[in-house]
Scaffold this active site. Structure first.
Site, PDB file in Angstrom:
ATOM      1  N   ASP A  97       3.009  -4.487  11.096  1.00 41.38           N
ATOM      2  CA  ASP A  97       1.852  -5.535  11.790  1.00 41.38           C
ATOM      3  C   ASP A  97       2.063  -5.464  13.301  1.00 41.38           C
ATOM      4  O   ASP A  97       3.265  -5.396  13.598  1.00 41.38           O
ATOM      5  CB  ASP A  97       1.566  -6.508  10.991  1.00 41.38           C
ATOM      6  CG  ASP A  97       2.652  -7.751  10.948  1.00 41.38           C
ATOM      7  OD1 ASP A  97       3.532  -7.362  11.635  1.00 41.38           O
ATOM      8  OD2 ASP A  97       2.509  -8.747  10.488  1.00 41.38           O
ATOM      9  N   ASP A 272      -2.735  -3.786   1.846  1.00 44.00           N
ATOM     10  CA  ASP A 272      -1.215  -4.585   1.760  1.00 44.00           C
ATOM     11  C   ASP A 272      -1.562  -6.217   1.343  1.00 44.00           C
ATOM     12  O   ASP A 272      -2.657  -6.582   1.498  1.00 44.00           O
ATOM     13  CB  ASP A 272      -0.676  -4.494   3.158  1.00 44.00           C
ATOM     14  CG  ASP A 272      -1.123  -5.729   3.931  1.00 44.00           C
ATOM     15  OD1 ASP A 272      -2.378  -5.548   4.578  1.00 44.00           O
ATOM     16  OD2 ASP A 272      -0.512  -6.697   4.071  1.00 44.00           O
ATOM     17  N   CYS A 310       3.473  -0.971 -19.920  1.00 43.39           N
ATOM     18  CA  CYS A 310       4.059  -0.921 -18.711  1.00 43.39           C
ATOM     19  C   CYS A 310       5.385  -0.099 -18.802  1.00 43.39           C
ATOM     20  O   CYS A 310       6.259  -0.329 -19.750  1.00 43.39           O
ATOM     21  CB  CYS A 310       4.340  -2.147 -18.094  1.00 43.39           C
ATOM     22  SG  CYS A 310       5.057  -2.049 -16.393  1.00 43.39           S
ATOM     23  N   CYS A 312       7.758   0.042 -16.511  1.00 40.41           N
ATOM     24  CA  CYS A 312       9.155  -0.643 -15.492  1.00 40.41           C
ATOM     25  C   CYS A 312      10.215  -0.678 -16.448  1.00 40.41           C
ATOM     26  O   CYS A 312      10.230  -1.259 -17.421  1.00 40.41           O
ATOM     27  CB  CYS A 312       8.287  -1.410 -14.738  1.00 40.41           C
ATOM     28  SG  CYS A 312       8.570  -3.356 -15.502  1.00 40.41           S
ATOM     29  N   CYS A 315       9.969  -4.193 -18.422  1.00 44.47           N
ATOM     30  CA  CYS A 315       9.206  -4.286 -19.476  1.00 44.47           C
ATOM     31  C   CYS A 315       9.942  -3.181 -20.698  1.00 44.47           C
ATOM     32  O   CYS A 315       9.782  -3.662 -21.822  1.00 44.47           O
ATOM     33  CB  CYS A 315       7.812  -3.871 -19.429  1.00 44.47           C
ATOM     34  SG  CYS A 315       6.723  -4.825 -18.708  1.00 44.47           S
ATOM     35  N   HIS A 340       8.326  -5.543 -12.141  1.00 46.06           N
ATOM     36  CA  HIS A 340       7.175  -5.494 -12.786  1.00 46.06           C
ATOM     37  C   HIS A 340       5.980  -5.617 -11.954  1.00 46.06           C
ATOM     38  O   HIS A 340       5.029  -4.708 -11.962  1.00 46.06           O
ATOM     39  CB  HIS A 340       7.121  -6.364 -13.797  1.00 46.06           C
ATOM     40  CG  HIS A 340       5.650  -6.487 -14.618  1.00 46.06           C
ATOM     41  ND1 HIS A 340       5.391  -5.358 -15.628  1.00 46.06           N
ATOM     42  CD2 HIS A 340       4.448  -7.195 -14.508  1.00 46.06           C
ATOM     43  CE1 HIS A 340       4.069  -5.607 -15.974  1.00 46.06           C
ATOM     44  NE2 HIS A 340       3.669  -6.731 -15.167  1.00 46.06           N
TER      45      HIS A 340
HETATM   46 ZN   LIG Z   1       6.468  -4.052 -16.427  1.00 49.98          ZN
END
Ligand SMILES: [Zn+2]
Ligand SMILES: [Zn+2]
Lengths: 396, 423
Positions: A97, A272, A310, A312, A315, A340
């Site tokens: 930015d 963002d 999920c 990830c 998880c 996550h």
């Molecule tokens: Zn997750």
């Protein structure tokens, strides 16, 4: 001025109903698939995550804050390191930015004049002037793939027309100074920021002016600052109507799932927001319906992952019960939930890209909204904004 | 589980194996555990830990921070390793970390105070073993009244020996009765180190339960890291000799505490097998990078720890330790880590701990190599020499804020004399 070597954008598929599109934005450090969400790594790091973890999460571009980086480590160190990419060990794309927004929001005593933003350094109390030239100089040292012009920031809910007009026009004048000061047009693209707050005429004036410049993409600024959603979406859709179809459009500061879905439908390509990582610090995990506050007693013996669908690493390995135990006690809790939450954002964007490509985006939007508002009580701004791009979520 | 050991003149090589949860895992000793808090290696998620260590390690789990995991672990029913997301690692549970700087508090008969995040809990041996049945650790250190300074008065030492013995009786009894713990190893905790006669008594009493114990752990040698770090090595060696003389060689010997590397190599020489991993974490939390030179063929050019908060690292683009194979050193510079420390970013602790754990692990890998080659005395000298090059660590709290200017200058001047810039 703008160089194709710094950014090439190809729209690969467009939704035949809404204004949504998916494409590839080729940047010097990475080819970014749009629509994209860019997590914010303020000081050259993403909330305790390793760059390798961010890559595994499919982050393709992340954001750094010029104001913070200019203070610490400072331009000299960044130059010596060969730019922020090298300094933080991040090989993919970066966006910085301009520093103006941070300054005005962080420092109460900032004073804006035609020359730039004047403020007192919180480090040694000395008077510092951030001019458009200075902002670009710092951003040239940081070396992000996309850099932002310095804009005259007015709070979104501000009402004084004269001041808004002044800020809008000054932003355009500062754009010229930024473009002139830019030393690396071959590997960094400056994005102008369309201003004008909630005033449509000023927005049109700003966009029209900025579109006369040779630039690779545009940002829509001055939103997501506490304005009513009914005021928010018409400005977004006005922006995407005005701006060139063949250039990426970046809506600054937006990152809540519902807003992302609506704004993708309205034709935005880049987003963002600090929200996913900030909320993780408070123990909140993102799910389609909103967020789980893992501090709550109800999760004490809940052996489910945050989200069973999920993929990830959090998880796959940890239960809500474990996260409940460590939230706000151990630093790992923050890292685990950040993983996550970033995964959640990345997955949402990928799902939208896939649906746009497959021609199923309108149906996806309906399914998504039905899951979030399972009582069928849609806020009017959602009904209206989607109706404006041909989706009637009230009919099946 | 089993512990097998081969004694040698200087140090010994052992192996922890036959764990029911992971029958193919074996851990070579001497080794250091990875100190965990609430079941996680501090600052590192399971995902990151898997990038740092490819093989199973020993996790050190003080009840102080695991206490809060009771309800969840119980609900899941698979023990603490699984619940904490680290099922492939071997777990060793202990009542508390004797290096933690915690209040001592008053005692009650048959109870020891535990300082959890929700305040003080008075824990009995029965309650401790009940928690162990839920956590199902591979190795259990019996509950003990063990956080006592070496220079405590005779009365306090006497009480601690008494209380610890009584609680050991209960632990052993509960351990024998427990189905859930039949494959876990129980370790007796010896105390009274402040008075060698009391220590002998404690050892002898503990050994009455020998057939139910895989080893012993030494407590009563300190009640916080400040004090542990300043213990004279001579005094410790007297204690080590007393232990070695009485404890049968086939038993596992655990030395808890935050010790400087010179003490660790001395302890290894005296036959200690397992350490609790307090030092690297303390370094990380203070913003220090360990840089033990573990290659006896490499000259010692620098101190073994660097204070990464010092301004002079702000534009040094070399890794923490040249040639280090850790994830941090392969990618990141001192300047970046310095930046993360001064901006108080969480990644500072992540990167420092990755490196510190790796470097500390090297100390034990090399120690084992030298014991096998019968060259341990050379290695010991090599490590001790590095420790002579540095002032003692600043020792107050673990999460110490950035040092004052004056302290920095002092440290700087001293370090520069010792040619710390390194190679
Ligand atoms: Zn997750
Ligand atoms: Zn390293």
């Amino acid at each position: 001025m703008a160089s194709a070597s710094a950014l090439q954008f190809n729209v690969e598929a467009e939704c035949s109903t809404t204004k949504a599109r998916t494409g590839l934005m080729k940047l010097p450090h990475y080819n970014v698939r749009t629509p994209v969400f860019m997590p914010v790594g303020t000081q050259g790091t993403m909330k305790g995550l390793l760059p390798e973890q961010l890559e595994d999460l499919d982050c393709e571009i992340i954001l750094g804050n010029t104001y913070h980086l200019g203070n610490r480590p400072g331009i000299n160190v960044l130059q010596k390191a060969g730019g922020l990419h090298n300094f933080m060990g991040w090989k993919r794309a970066l966006l910085t930015d301009s520093g103006g927004f941070q300054m005005v929001s962080l420092l109460k005593l900032a004073e804006i004049t035609e020359e730039g933003v004047k403020f007192r350094s919180p480090y040694d109390n000395s008077e510092i002037m951030l001019t458009p030239e200075k902002s670009i100089e710092i951003q040239n040292s940081i070396g992000a793939d996309i850099i932002m012009q310095l804009d005259d920031v007015v709070r979104t809910t501000f009402q004084d027309y004269d001041r808004i007009k002044e800020a809008t026009e000054r932003t355009s004048r500062w754009l010229d100074r930024c473009l002139k000061a830019h030393k690396r047009p071959f590997d960094q693209s400056i994005f102008p920021i369309v201003q004008g707050l909630l005033n449509k005429d000023l927005r049109i004036q700003s966009a029209t002016e900025h579109m006369t410049k040779q630039v690779n993409g545009f940002a829509i600024g001055g939103l997501s600052g506490g304005e009513a959603k009914d005021d928010f979406w018409p400005i977004v859709t006005l922006g995407t109507d005005l701006l060139h179809r063949d250039k990426p459009r970046y809506l600054m500061g937006v990152g809540v799932a519902i807003d992302l879905v609506i704004c993708v439908a309205l034709g935005v390509d880049m987003f963002d927001c600090v929200f996913p990582t900030r909320t993780a610090r408070f123990g909140c995990a993102l799910v389609t319906r909103g967020q789980l506050n893992l501090k709550q007693k109800q999760y004490e013996t809940d052996l489910n992952p945050i989200d069973k669908d999920c993929n990830c690493s959090t998880c796959k390995t940890y239960t809500r019960a474990y996260l409940h135990c460590v939230v706000s006690v151990e630093t790992v809790a923050c890292h685990l939930i950040s993983v996550h939450n970033i995964s959640f954002q990345m997955h949402l964007m990928k799902t939208m890209r896939d649906n746009i490509k497959n021609g199923t985006f309108p149906q996806y939007v309906k399914t998504f909204m039905k899951e979030v508002y399972n009582d069928g009580k849609y806020p009017t701004w959602i009904i209206k904004s989607l109706l404006s791009v041909g989706i009637n979520i009230l009919e099946n | 589980m089993r512990f097998t050991v081969e004694n040698s003149e200087s140090g010994r090589l052992g192996c922890l194996r036959d764990f029911e949860r992971s029958p193919y895992t074996s851990l070579e000793t001497p080794t250091s555990a990875l100190l965990a808090q609430a079941g996680s290696v501090v600052h590192l998620t399971a995902d990151v830990l898997a990038r740092v260590f490819k093989t199973p390690h020993l996790l050190w789990l003080p009840l102080t921070s695991c206490y809060q995991l009771e309800a969840g672990t119980k609900a899941q029913g698979d023990g603490i390793a699984k619940f904490s997301g680290l099922p492939q690692h071997i777990t060793c549970a202990t009542f508390q970390n004797i290096s933690d700087n915690l209040p001592t508090g008053h005692f009650e008969l048959d109870k020891v105070p535990l300082w959890t995040k929700n305040g003080k809990k008075m824990i009995t041996a029965e309650r401790y073993m009940e928690l162990m049945e839920i956590f199902k650790p591979d190795i259990i250190l019996a509950i003990a009244d063990g956080r006592i300074a070496l220079d405590e008065g005779p009365k306090r030492i006497f009480k601690s020996v008494e209380r610890t013995q009584k609680m050991l009786d209960i632990c052993v009894e509960k351990y024998k009765e427990s189905k859930a713990l039949h494959s876990s190893g129980l370790v007796g905790v010896i105390v009274g180190a402040g008075d060698l006669r009391r220590l002998e008594k404690s050892i002898k009493y503990t050994l009455k339960h020998k057939e139910n114990l895989i080893g012993i752990s030494l407590n009563g040698i300190g009640d916080c890291s400040d004090q542990i770090l300043t213990t004279p090595v001579k005094r410790l060696e007297d204690i080590f000799r007393t232990v070695a003389a009485l404890v049968p060689p086939e038993m596992l010997k655990i030395l808890e505490g935050c010790w400087y590397p010179n003490v660790i190599v001395t302890a290894i020489e005296h036959g200690w097998d397992v350490f609790d991993g307090s030092l690297p974490l303390k370094m990380t939390n203070m913003g220090y990078a360990l840089r033990l030179n573990c290659d006896i063929n490499k000259p010692i050019l620098s101190v073994y720890a660097l204070d990464m908060k010092l301004k002079r690292y702000n534009n040094t683009f070399t890794p923490l330790l040249k040639g280090c194979e850790c994830l941090t050193c392969k990618k990141h510079s001192r300047a970046y880590i310095h930046h993360l420390l001064v901006t108080k970013e969480m990644l500072a602790s992540v990167l420092l701990n990755i490196h510190n754990l790796h470097n500390f692990d090297q100390l034990f890998i090399k120690a084992r190599e030298h014991i096998a080659l019968k060259t341990f005395h050379l290695f010991k000298q090599h490590i001790i020499q590095q420790c002579l090059m540095i002032e003692p660590l600043e020792t107050s709290t673990t999460n110490q804020p950035v040092q004052s200017q004056q302290q920095q200058k002092k440290f700087c001047a001293k370090s520069l004399n010792n040619n710390t810039e390194g190679s």
